[in-house]
Design a protein around this motif. Structure first.
Motif, PDB file in Angstrom:
ATOM      1  N   MET A  97      -9.320   3.423   2.253  1.00 55.72           N
ATOM      2  CA  MET A  97      -9.864   4.556   2.496  1.00 55.72           C
ATOM      3  C   MET A  97     -11.169   4.669   1.863  1.00 55.72           C
ATOM      4  N   ARG A  98     -11.104   4.227   0.802  1.00 56.36           N
ATOM      5  CA  ARG A  98     -12.320   4.543  -0.005  1.00 56.36           C
ATOM      6  C   ARG A  98     -13.496   3.667   0.379  1.00 56.36           C
ATOM      7  N   ILE A  99     -13.292   2.757   1.278  1.00 58.00           N
ATOM      8  CA  ILE A  99     -14.233   1.811   1.768  1.00 58.00           C
ATOM      9  C   ILE A  99     -14.863   2.205   2.924  1.00 58.00           C
ATOM     10  N   THR A 100     -15.992   2.871   3.111  1.00 56.64           N
ATOM     11  CA  THR A 100     -16.767   3.549   4.341  1.00 56.64           C
ATOM     12  C   THR A 100     -16.652   2.362   5.290  1.00 56.64           C
ATOM     13  N   ARG A 101     -16.191   2.778   6.497  1.00 57.42           N
ATOM     14  CA  ARG A 101     -16.500   2.019   7.733  1.00 57.42           C
ATOM     15  C   ARG A 101     -16.954   2.875   8.962  1.00 57.42           C
ATOM     16  N   LYS A 102     -17.711   2.264   9.824  1.00 60.96           N
ATOM     17  CA  LYS A 102     -18.270   2.978  10.978  1.00 60.96           C
ATOM     18  C   LYS A 102     -16.881   3.356  11.976  1.00 60.96           C
ATOM     19  N   LEU A 103     -16.014   2.498  12.145  1.00 58.18           N
ATOM     20  CA  LEU A 103     -14.853   2.772  12.997  1.00 58.18           C
ATOM     21  C   LEU A 103     -13.736   2.956  12.512  1.00 58.18           C
ATOM     22  N   GLU A 149      -2.780  12.369   3.348  1.00 57.56           N
ATOM     23  CA  GLU A 149      -4.047  13.109   3.684  1.00 57.56           C
ATOM     24  C   GLU A 149      -5.179  12.438   2.820  1.00 57.56           C
ATOM     25  N   PHE A 150      -6.251  12.221   3.280  1.00 58.75           N
ATOM     26  CA  PHE A 150      -7.548  11.626   2.634  1.00 58.75           C
ATOM     27  C   PHE A 150      -8.972  12.409   3.031  1.00 58.75           C
ATOM     28  N   PHE A 151      -9.522  12.315   2.222  1.00 62.41           N
ATOM     29  CA  PHE A 151     -11.012  12.894   2.412  1.00 62.41           C
ATOM     30  C   PHE A 151     -11.794  11.369   2.440  1.00 62.41           C
ATOM     31  N   ALA A 152     -12.709  11.226   3.584  1.00 61.59           N
ATOM     32  CA  ALA A 152     -13.319   9.931   3.297  1.00 61.59           C
ATOM     33  C   ALA A 152     -14.540   9.914   4.108  1.00 61.59           C
ATOM     34  N   TYR A 153     -15.401   8.972   4.289  1.00 59.22           N
ATOM     35  CA  TYR A 153     -16.634   8.902   4.829  1.00 59.22           C
ATOM     36  C   TYR A 153     -16.867   7.953   6.079  1.00 59.22           C
ATOM     37  N   HIS A 154     -15.646   7.776   6.750  1.00 60.17           N
ATOM     38  CA  HIS A 154     -15.973   6.756   8.042  1.00 60.17           C
ATOM     39  C   HIS A 154     -16.472   7.689   9.259  1.00 60.17           C
ATOM     40  N   GLY A 155     -17.419   7.029   9.910  1.00 62.88           N
ATOM     41  CA  GLY A 155     -18.022   7.535  11.031  1.00 62.88           C
ATOM     42  C   GLY A 155     -18.933   6.660  11.403  1.00 62.88           C
ATOM     43  N   PHE A 156     -19.226   6.658  12.754  1.00 66.99           N
ATOM     44  CA  PHE A 156     -20.274   5.940  13.309  1.00 66.99           C
ATOM     45  C   PHE A 156     -21.770   6.569  13.052  1.00 66.99           C
ATOM     46  N   TYR A 157     -21.796   8.009  13.087  1.00 69.35           N
ATOM     47  CA  TYR A 157     -23.074   8.431  12.780  1.00 69.35           C
ATOM     48  C   TYR A 157     -23.483   8.774  11.504  1.00 69.35           C
ATOM     49  N   PRO A 158     -24.410   8.529  11.017  1.00 72.82           N
ATOM     50  CA  PRO A 158     -24.954   8.769   9.490  1.00 72.82           C
ATOM     51  C   PRO A 158     -24.490  10.135   9.078  1.00 72.82           C
ATOM     52  N   GLU A 189     -10.876   1.684  13.557  1.00 75.31           N
ATOM     53  CA  GLU A 189     -10.027   0.511  14.019  1.00 75.31           C
ATOM     54  C   GLU A 189      -9.923  -0.546  12.870  1.00 75.31           C
ATOM     55  N   PRO A 190     -11.147  -0.799  12.132  1.00 80.46           N
ATOM     56  CA  PRO A 190     -11.135  -1.707  10.944  1.00 80.46           C
ATOM     57  C   PRO A 190     -10.415  -1.078   9.773  1.00 80.46           C
ATOM     58  N   VAL A 191     -10.519   0.209   9.441  1.00 83.35           N
ATOM     59  CA  VAL A 191      -9.761   0.822   8.493  1.00 83.35           C
ATOM     60  C   VAL A 191      -8.374   0.569   8.805  1.00 83.35           C
ATOM     61  N   ALA A 192      -7.887   0.865   9.980  1.00 87.64           N
ATOM     62  CA  ALA A 192      -6.558   0.775  10.176  1.00 87.64           C
ATOM     63  C   ALA A 192      -5.899  -0.715  10.088  1.00 87.64           C
ATOM     64  N   GLN A 193      -6.881  -1.541  10.477  1.00 88.62           N
ATOM     65  CA  GLN A 193      -6.528  -2.973  10.496  1.00 88.62           C
ATOM     66  C   GLN A 193      -6.487  -3.589   9.376  1.00 88.62           C
ATOM     67  N   CYS A 194      -7.354  -3.029   8.349  1.00 89.39           N
ATOM     68  CA  CYS A 194      -7.456  -3.532   6.845  1.00 89.39           C
ATOM     69  C   CYS A 194      -6.150  -3.132   6.241  1.00 89.39           C
ATOM     70  N   ILE A 195      -5.677  -1.807   6.482  1.00 90.26           N
ATOM     71  CA  ILE A 195      -4.783  -1.357   5.849  1.00 90.26           C
ATOM     72  C   ILE A 195      -3.114  -2.341   6.341  1.00 90.26           C
ATOM     73  N   ALA A 196      -3.255  -2.417   7.517  1.00 88.48           N
ATOM     74  CA  ALA A 196      -1.998  -3.366   8.130  1.00 88.48           C
ATOM     75  C   ALA A 196      -2.287  -4.675   7.582  1.00 88.48           C
ATOM     76  N   ASN A 197      -3.459  -5.158   7.285  1.00 85.21           N
ATOM     77  CA  ASN A 197      -3.455  -6.580   6.682  1.00 85.21           C
ATOM     78  C   ASN A 197      -2.991  -6.717   5.405  1.00 85.21           C
ATOM     79  N   ARG A 198      -3.605  -5.668   4.633  1.00 87.89           N
ATOM     80  CA  ARG A 198      -2.959  -5.660   3.175  1.00 87.89           C
ATOM     81  C   ARG A 198      -1.440  -5.446   3.060  1.00 87.89           C
ATOM     82  N   ILE A 199      -0.649  -4.754   3.990  1.00 87.48           N
ATOM     83  CA  ILE A 199       0.520  -4.538   3.847  1.00 87.48           C
ATOM     84  C   ILE A 199       1.311  -5.928   4.047  1.00 87.48           C
ATOM     85  N   ARG A 200       0.727  -6.627   5.160  1.00 88.37           N
ATOM     86  CA  ARG A 200       1.180  -7.915   5.359  1.00 88.37           C
ATOM     87  C   ARG A 200       1.023  -8.729   4.312  1.00 88.37           C
ATOM     88  N   HIS A 201       0.092  -8.910   3.574  1.00 91.40           N
ATOM     89  CA  HIS A 201      -0.367  -9.742   2.688  1.00 91.40           C
ATOM     90  C   HIS A 201       0.650  -9.519   1.372  1.00 91.40           C
TER      91      HIS A 201
END
Length: 118
Positions: free
Chosen positions: A64-70, A10-19, A72-84
């Motif tokens: 999760m600390r890096i705010t993103r609008k969507l 569980e995380f509290f984060a600031y991801h979202g398309f709307y301001p 998809e990029p949050v999940a993709q960046c997590i997968a990319n870091r695991i792969r790296h």
């Protein structure tokens, strides 16, 4: 094949398309599954012979600390870091759930799943 999982992180984060989503934040739940082959003797009981799920959590927490609008990029960046960090991993699955998304009706969660296979 060995599967290591981290479910219900569980995380509290600031991801979202709307301001207002990026201002108010939201609760998220993350599930990660990684699969890999090993030639190690698992009876040796060494953490270096597996994927340390504490490391998976730390990767997720940093992303999760890096705010993103969507989501998809949050999940993709997590997968990319695991792969790296674990290039020997065959399959990675990351599911990110946004609890109680800001919609006009009652919704338990929205989610995105990224699957990264070799």
């Amino acid at each position: 094949m060995i599967k290591v999982s981290l479910h219900g992180a569980e995380f509290f984060a600031y991801h979202g398309f709307y301001p207002e989503e990026q201002l108010l934040g939201c609760r998220f739940v993350l599930d990660i599954d990684v699969e890999f082959y090993t030639t190690a003797d698992l009876a040796a009981d060494e953490i270096t012979d597996t994927v340390n799920y504490e490391q998976l959590y730390n990767i997720a927490a940093e992303e999760m600390r890096i705010t993103r609008k969507l989501l998809e990029p949050v999940a993709q960046c997590i997968a990319n870091r695991i792969r790296h960090d674990h290039p020997y991993v065959e399959n990675i699955r990351v599911e990110l759930k946004k609890l109680n998304p800001l919609l006009k009706g009652s919704v338990a969660y929205s989610s995105v799943t990224i699957t990264n296979n070799k």
